[in-house]
Scaffold this motif. Sequence first.
Motif, PDB file in Angstrom:
ATOM      1  N   LEU A 113       0.820  -1.213   0.000  1.00 48.56           N
ATOM      2  CA  LEU A 113       0.000   0.000   0.000  1.00 48.56           C
ATOM      3  C   LEU A 113       0.858   1.268   0.000  1.00 48.56           C
TER       4      LEU A 113
ATOM      5  N   MET B 224      -0.403   6.984   1.552  1.00 52.66           N
ATOM      6  CA  MET B 224      -1.009   6.794   0.240  1.00 52.66           C
ATOM      7  C   MET B 224      -1.428   8.126  -0.379  1.00 52.66           C
ATOM      8  N   THR B 225      -1.630   9.134   0.455  1.00 52.43           N
ATOM      9  CA  THR B 225      -2.141  10.412  -0.039  1.00 52.43           C
ATOM     10  C   THR B 225      -1.135  11.559   0.069  1.00 52.43           C
TER      11      THR B 225
ATOM     12  N   ARG C  30       3.226   1.758  -1.858  1.00 53.43           N
ATOM     13  CA  ARG C  30       3.526   2.030  -3.268  1.00 53.43           C
ATOM     14  C   ARG C  30       2.336   2.627  -3.999  1.00 53.43           C
ATOM     15  N   VAL C  31       1.172   2.553  -3.391  1.00 53.57           N
ATOM     16  CA  VAL C  31      -0.042   3.092  -3.998  1.00 53.57           C
ATOM     17  C   VAL C  31      -0.141   4.570  -3.629  1.00 53.57           C
ATOM     18  N   LYS C  32      -0.318   5.398  -4.646  1.00 53.96           N
ATOM     19  CA  LYS C  32      -0.495   6.832  -4.399  1.00 53.96           C
ATOM     20  C   LYS C  32      -1.877   7.236  -4.900  1.00 53.96           C
ATOM     21  N   ILE C  33      -2.622   7.865  -4.021  1.00 54.36           N
ATOM     22  CA  ILE C  33      -3.960   8.334  -4.352  1.00 54.36           C
ATOM     23  C   ILE C  33      -3.912   9.857  -4.415  1.00 54.36           C
TER      24      ILE C  33
END
Length: 174
Positions: free
Chosen positions: A30, A96-97, A32-35
């Motif tokens: 997570l 993530m943000t 690595r996940v960018k929102i």
Amino acid sequence: MSSVNLEKEKKYNKWIVVLSIVIPIVVALLFRVKIDFELPVFLPPIYAAINAITALVLVIAVYMIKNGNRNTHERLMKFAIVLSVLFLVMYVLHHMTSDSTSYEGAYRGVYLFILISHIVLSVAVIPFVLITYVRAITNNIERHKKIARITFPLWLYVAVTGVAVYLMISPYYA
């Protein structure tokens, strides 16, 4: 200890292993996940406060059990677990943000030591917390006490260093 209690405890072992492996992997993935979403609040001071409250709850819980108040101890420990899960959710959501912030101060070596030990022990403490909890709910109290002597200082260190990391990095937030 009765064999019935040990059998109850063994039923949870697969879940402890799975959660101890899956949680760190999912968190790492997570990260690595960018929102592209701006949260309505700045989470780091909130999850630092949660870490501080967790540390306080852990200390009070130990005080309660040492003074024979098992029910309060049990409620506080469940609360500490909820706080830790809440911290983890907010921490991952923040990363993530938001972009990472790097520490540029004179105590960079100290900061990195605290940060790295905090991260490593936050992963290592997961199975300890789960095993300690399972031994309590399966009424394996002697085995619970034995591992709790290890779990408590690890968990307390993770909670306190979480606050320290925040306090050290907070001047560098953009």
